[in-house]
Motif scaffolding. Structure first.
Motif, PDB file in Angstrom:
ATOM      1  N   PRO A  55      35.016   6.259  -8.037  1.00 45.86           N
ATOM      2  CA  PRO A  55      34.406   5.956  -9.285  1.00 45.86           C
ATOM      3  C   PRO A  55      33.307   5.878  -9.461  1.00 45.86           C
ATOM      4  N   GLY A 102      36.657  10.636 -20.033  1.00 46.54           N
ATOM      5  CA  GLY A 102      36.140   9.305 -20.278  1.00 46.54           C
ATOM      6  C   GLY A 102      37.480   8.522 -19.804  1.00 46.54           C
ATOM      7  N   ARG A 103      38.037   7.154 -19.871  1.00 49.86           N
ATOM      8  CA  ARG A 103      37.834   5.763 -19.640  1.00 49.86           C
ATOM      9  C   ARG A 103      39.017   6.114 -20.308  1.00 49.86           C
ATOM     10  N   THR A 107      44.841   1.783 -16.335  1.00 46.96           N
ATOM     11  CA  THR A 107      45.056   2.042 -15.142  1.00 46.96           C
ATOM     12  C   THR A 107      45.589   2.452 -14.137  1.00 46.96           C
ATOM     13  N   HIS A 134      44.159   6.536 -10.218  1.00 46.25           N
ATOM     14  CA  HIS A 134      43.205   6.300 -11.467  1.00 46.25           C
ATOM     15  C   HIS A 134      42.820   5.550 -12.063  1.00 46.25           C
ATOM     16  N   GLN A 135      41.259   5.372 -13.564  1.00 43.09           N
ATOM     17  CA  GLN A 135      41.000   5.200 -14.645  1.00 43.09           C
ATOM     18  C   GLN A 135      40.375   5.766 -14.932  1.00 43.09           C
ATOM     19  N   ARG A 136      39.533   6.469 -15.344  1.00 39.72           N
ATOM     20  CA  ARG A 136      39.851   7.891 -15.983  1.00 39.72           C
ATOM     21  C   ARG A 136      40.635   9.294 -16.184  1.00 39.72           C
ATOM     22  N   GLN A 190      38.495   0.921 -11.543  1.00 38.60           N
ATOM     23  CA  GLN A 190      38.069  -0.335 -12.219  1.00 38.60           C
ATOM     24  C   GLN A 190      39.646  -0.374 -13.432  1.00 38.60           C
ATOM     25  N   GLY A 191      39.690  -2.064 -13.985  1.00 35.26           N
ATOM     26  CA  GLY A 191      40.567  -1.997 -15.260  1.00 35.26           C
ATOM     27  C   GLY A 191      41.660  -3.180 -15.059  1.00 35.26           C
TER      28      GLY A 191
END
Length: 231
Positions: A55, A102-103, A107, A134-136, A190-191
């Motif tokens: 990330p 983007g976000r 997640t 992934h989160q993005r 992240q998430g």
């Protein structure tokens, strides 16, 4: 054929891709950009693969090589050589094609089902399970065809220019040993760690056959992708 691979993390390497290339008689070179190696020249390869990364890997202020990598991806898109991006690599390709990156709303970590799009030019099963980390996410670039989607991420991949440029959010290249090392050594995306799309380590590694089932999917995808070099 000779293939260049761009790596951005100690724990997110080529996985089965390297073995597949060797088994098919192709040579390859891995460039460890995170370790200070400079992005290569496109003139020295027949195809380019851009691997995943941690990330925050899209911040040029922290990563001096990223600007050169973006230029390399742009030149690859403007040329006629096959280009494959996975995770971060797919996001960089989507970005270069003008798509939003983007976000995501959710997640995804672990094993999740992908449903192939009816518009996909790649011959993959109608439904298959892939590894996610992934989160993005990215939107579908203009003039690209969707490969498929999961419940949490409607765009899991895209094909552009007849499949010559290919972006994958999901992972077909991972091995059990590689994912175990990733879980031990890297921060997860992240998430919401308690969300329904984030699986614990035990569940991710419980069934070794899941990793084995990725091998024929990767073979089908890479074979079709590299065939665009001869189309």
């Amino acid at each position: 054929m000779h293939v260049h691979l761009l790596q951005h993390s100690d724990f997110q390497g080529p996985g089965r891709i390297a073995d597949w290339l060797t088994s098919m008689g192709h040579s390859h070179t891995v460039f460890h950009l995170h370790a200070g190696e400079a992005p290569p020249s496109l003139a020295d390869c027949d195809a380019l693969i851009v691997l995943d990364g941690p990330p925050g890997s899209e911040d040029e202020a922290e990563l001096p090589w990223l600007k050169r990598e973006r230029k390399l991806i742009g030149r690859a898109l403007d040329g006629n050589k096959p280009l494959l991006g996975i995770g971060l690599g797919a996001r960089l390709i989507a970005e270069a094609l003008g798509a939003a990156v983007g976000r995501g709303s959710f997640t995804e970590v672990g094993w999740h089902e992908v449903t192939r799009s009816a518009q996909s030019p790649f011959d993959l099963p109608e439904r298959f399970t892939a590894f996610m980390w992934h989160q993005r996410v990215f939107a579908l670039p203009d003039d690209a065809l969707p490969l498929g989607g999961s419940q949490a991420s409607p765009v899991q991949g895209f094909a552009w220019d007849g499949g010559r440029a290919l972006g994958l959010l999901c992972h077909l290249e991972v091995t059990r040993a590689g994912v175990a090392e990733l879980l031990d050594s890297a921060e997860p995306p992240q998430g919401d760690a308690a969300g329904p799309n984030v699986q614990p380590r035990e569940a991710i590694l419980a069934e070794g056959a899941r990793f084995d089932r990725l091998a024929p999917l990767l073979d089908r995808l890479l074979s079709q992708w590299l065939s665009t070099a001869r189309a």
